[in-house]
Design a protein around this motif. Structure first.
Motif, PDB file in Angstrom:
ATOM      1  N   MET A 103      54.129  -1.781   0.947  1.00 30.29           N
ATOM      2  CA  MET A 103      55.319  -1.982   1.744  1.00 30.29           C
ATOM      3  C   MET A 103      55.641  -3.478   1.769  1.00 30.29           C
ATOM      4  O   MET A 103      54.771  -4.295   2.009  1.00 30.29           O
TER       5      MET A 103
ATOM      6  N   ASN B 194      57.367  -6.920   3.247  1.00 28.55           N
ATOM      7  CA  ASN B 194      57.614  -7.497   4.568  1.00 28.55           C
ATOM      8  C   ASN B 194      58.733  -8.520   4.474  1.00 28.55           C
ATOM      9  O   ASN B 194      58.744  -9.351   3.565  1.00 28.55           O
TER      10      ASN B 194
ATOM     11  N   THR C 299      61.776   0.251   0.953  1.00 28.89           N
ATOM     12  CA  THR C 299      60.774   0.559   1.968  1.00 28.89           C
ATOM     13  C   THR C 299      60.168  -0.760   2.395  1.00 28.89           C
ATOM     14  O   THR C 299      59.759  -1.555   1.556  1.00 28.89           O
TER      15      THR C 299
ATOM     16  N   SER D 232      59.084  -3.524   6.078  1.00 21.58           N
ATOM     17  CA  SER D 232      59.033  -3.887   7.481  1.00 21.58           C
ATOM     18  C   SER D 232      59.846  -5.164   7.677  1.00 21.58           C
ATOM     19  O   SER D 232      59.735  -6.100   6.887  1.00 21.58           O
TER      20      SER D 232
ATOM     21  N   GLU E 237      60.215  -5.492  15.570  1.00 23.69           N
ATOM     22  CA  GLU E 237      59.864  -5.143  14.186  1.00 23.69           C
ATOM     23  C   GLU E 237      60.431  -3.771  13.886  1.00 23.69           C
ATOM     24  O   GLU E 237      60.300  -2.850  14.692  1.00 23.69           O
TER      25      GLU E 237
ATOM     26  N   THR F  22      60.878  -0.663  10.780  1.00 28.35           N
ATOM     27  CA  THR F  22      60.373  -0.132   9.524  1.00 28.35           C
ATOM     28  C   THR F  22      61.482   0.668   8.852  1.00 28.35           C
ATOM     29  O   THR F  22      62.172   1.452   9.509  1.00 28.35           O
TER      30      THR F  22
ATOM     31  N   ASP G 144      57.336   4.523   9.054  1.00 30.32           N
ATOM     32  CA  ASP G 144      56.674   3.861  10.179  1.00 30.32           C
ATOM     33  C   ASP G 144      55.316   4.511  10.422  1.00 30.32           C
ATOM     34  O   ASP G 144      55.240   5.713  10.660  1.00 30.32           O
TER      35      ASP G 144
END
Length: 74
Positions: free
Chosen positions: A1, A3, A45, A47, A60, A62, A68
């Motif tokens: 994932m 960021n 996909t 965060s 935050e 997702t 999530d």
């Protein structure tokens, strides 16, 4: 994932991938960067950590929501 971070930078707001030097998106207001981030993340996909003007993390998110790992309302 992947960021990402939304932070203020030189009078505007940037969405930057963690570890990148350049912003993926830049907008003049926080409201505009949040709207642009929704569209940008619709095919990714990851965060997104949303920072306050003082640099502290406010929230935050997702994307997509189904990715999530926590079963929380936030």
């Amino acid at each position: 994932m992947q960021n990402y971070h939304i932070k203020p930078h030189d009078g505007h707001w940037d969405l930057t991938k963690e570890g990148a030097e350049r912003a993926s998106i830049s907008k003049p207001t926080k409201a505009e960067i949040l709207a642009a981030t929704e569209e940008f993340m619709s095919e990714r996909t990851g965060s997104v950590k949303i920072h306050l003007a003082n640099g502290r993390i406010e929230e935050e998110r997702t994307y997509p929501r189904s990715a999530d790992p926590r079963r929380s309302k936030g």
